[in-house]
Design a protein around this motif. Structure first.
Motif, PDB file in Angstrom:
ATOM      1  N   HIS A  90      16.544  -3.032  11.824  1.00 52.70           N
ATOM      2  CA  HIS A  90      15.129  -3.719  12.264  1.00 52.70           C
ATOM      3  C   HIS A  90      14.665  -4.393  11.384  1.00 52.70           C
ATOM      4  O   HIS A  90      14.264  -5.142  11.898  1.00 52.70           O
ATOM      5  N   THR A  95      15.864  -1.131  18.515  1.00 47.81           N
ATOM      6  CA  THR A  95      14.290  -1.182  19.545  1.00 47.81           C
ATOM      7  C   THR A  95      13.584  -0.132  18.838  1.00 47.81           C
ATOM      8  O   THR A  95      14.185   1.056  19.309  1.00 47.81           O
ATOM      9  N   PRO A  96      12.621   0.661  17.818  1.00 49.44           N
ATOM     10  CA  PRO A  96      12.385   2.552  18.442  1.00 49.44           C
ATOM     11  C   PRO A  96      11.361   2.661  18.328  1.00 49.44           C
ATOM     12  O   PRO A  96      11.815   3.889  19.192  1.00 49.44           O
ATOM     13  N   PHE A 120      16.598   3.331  19.867  1.00 52.03           N
ATOM     14  CA  PHE A 120      16.690   3.117  18.472  1.00 52.03           C
ATOM     15  C   PHE A 120      18.325   3.748  17.854  1.00 52.03           C
ATOM     16  O   PHE A 120      17.922   4.812  17.869  1.00 52.03           O
TER      17      PHE A 120
END
Length: 234
Positions: free
Chosen positions: A39, A171-172, A199
């Motif tokens: 990420h 995508t957190p 995520f």
């Protein structure tokens, strides 16, 4: 250090789901440390270009760092007009590998990601889950969907070498009302299933299969990062 698969993965369960539905969502695909590193690379270390056909059948790319707000507005407006009548797309991309070759800059962490995607552990995972031993390599691109970006409905059937599509979500934090979900389409215009960009999850689905990425809402509070491509035969 290259990304590492989580040793606790239930590959047999994933394979059963894939056989049943021709697609599977696999959470916690990487170790936590690996996921954070991937990420960070996508969010802070990757130079993206805005990708769209812009009036041709082939994708064109404009480096985001050099893109004026006027030109970006022009491209987005044209994309929305063309998207009303058929297949179209608008998102940020960065190619990692087209034929399974290594990434051009060996010192960049994207090289470790591209190598991982074509490593024996991941290719064997893809073969095991899909049940298809013909998988030989993965192509790959980093993608970033910002507000207003989208990928219209299509089935990936325009290339005979594609066996299964994949999306490695990085995508957190994401909310359903921000759009950007991977949507699988059925008959009569209905959506059969939708997966948020969770995520550290791998989405894997057989080709052909109608799907789309919904428009990212103008008020979305984050960018949708992922690595995408196809597991392919030679």
């Amino acid at each position: 250090m290259s990304p590492v698969l989580d040793p606790a993965l239930d590959l047999d369960g994933a394979a059963r789901d894939f056989v049943r539905h021709r697609r599977v969502h696999i959470p916690k695909i990487l170790t936590a440390e690996s996921a954070e590193r991937v990420h960070r690379c996508l969010a802070q270390e990757t130079d993206f270009a805005l990708v769209c056909p812009a009036g041709t059948d082939q994708a064109q790319a404009w480096p985001v760092a050099n893109l004026t707000s006027q030109k970006e507005t022009e491209l987005m407006t044209a994309a929305y007009t063309r998207a009303r009548d058929g297949f179209h797309y608008l998102y940020d991309g960065h190619v990692l590998s087209r034929e399974g070759e290594g990434y051009g800059n060996a010192s960049h962490y994207l090289a470790a990601i591209a190598g991982f995607l074509n490593s024996a552990p991941l290719l064997n995972l893809a073969r095991r889950i899909t049940g298809n031993p013909a998988i030989a390599f993965a192509d790959a691109q980093a993608t970033r969907y910002r507000p207003g970006h989208f990928l219209n409905r299509h089935d990936d059937a325009n290339d005979r070498g594609r066996i299964a599509a994949y999306v490695l979500n990085m995508t957190p934090d994401w909310r359903p009302d921000w759009g950007g979900a991977l949507l699988f389409c059925g008959s009569g215009g209905h959506v059969l299933e939708g997966w948020l960009p969770t995520f550290n999850a791998l989405n894997l689905f057989a080709v052909p299969q109608e799907h789309m990425v919904g428009l990212v809402s103008p008020f979305a509070g984050a960018h949708r990062h992922s690595i995408t491509g196809w597991f392919r035969s030679r």
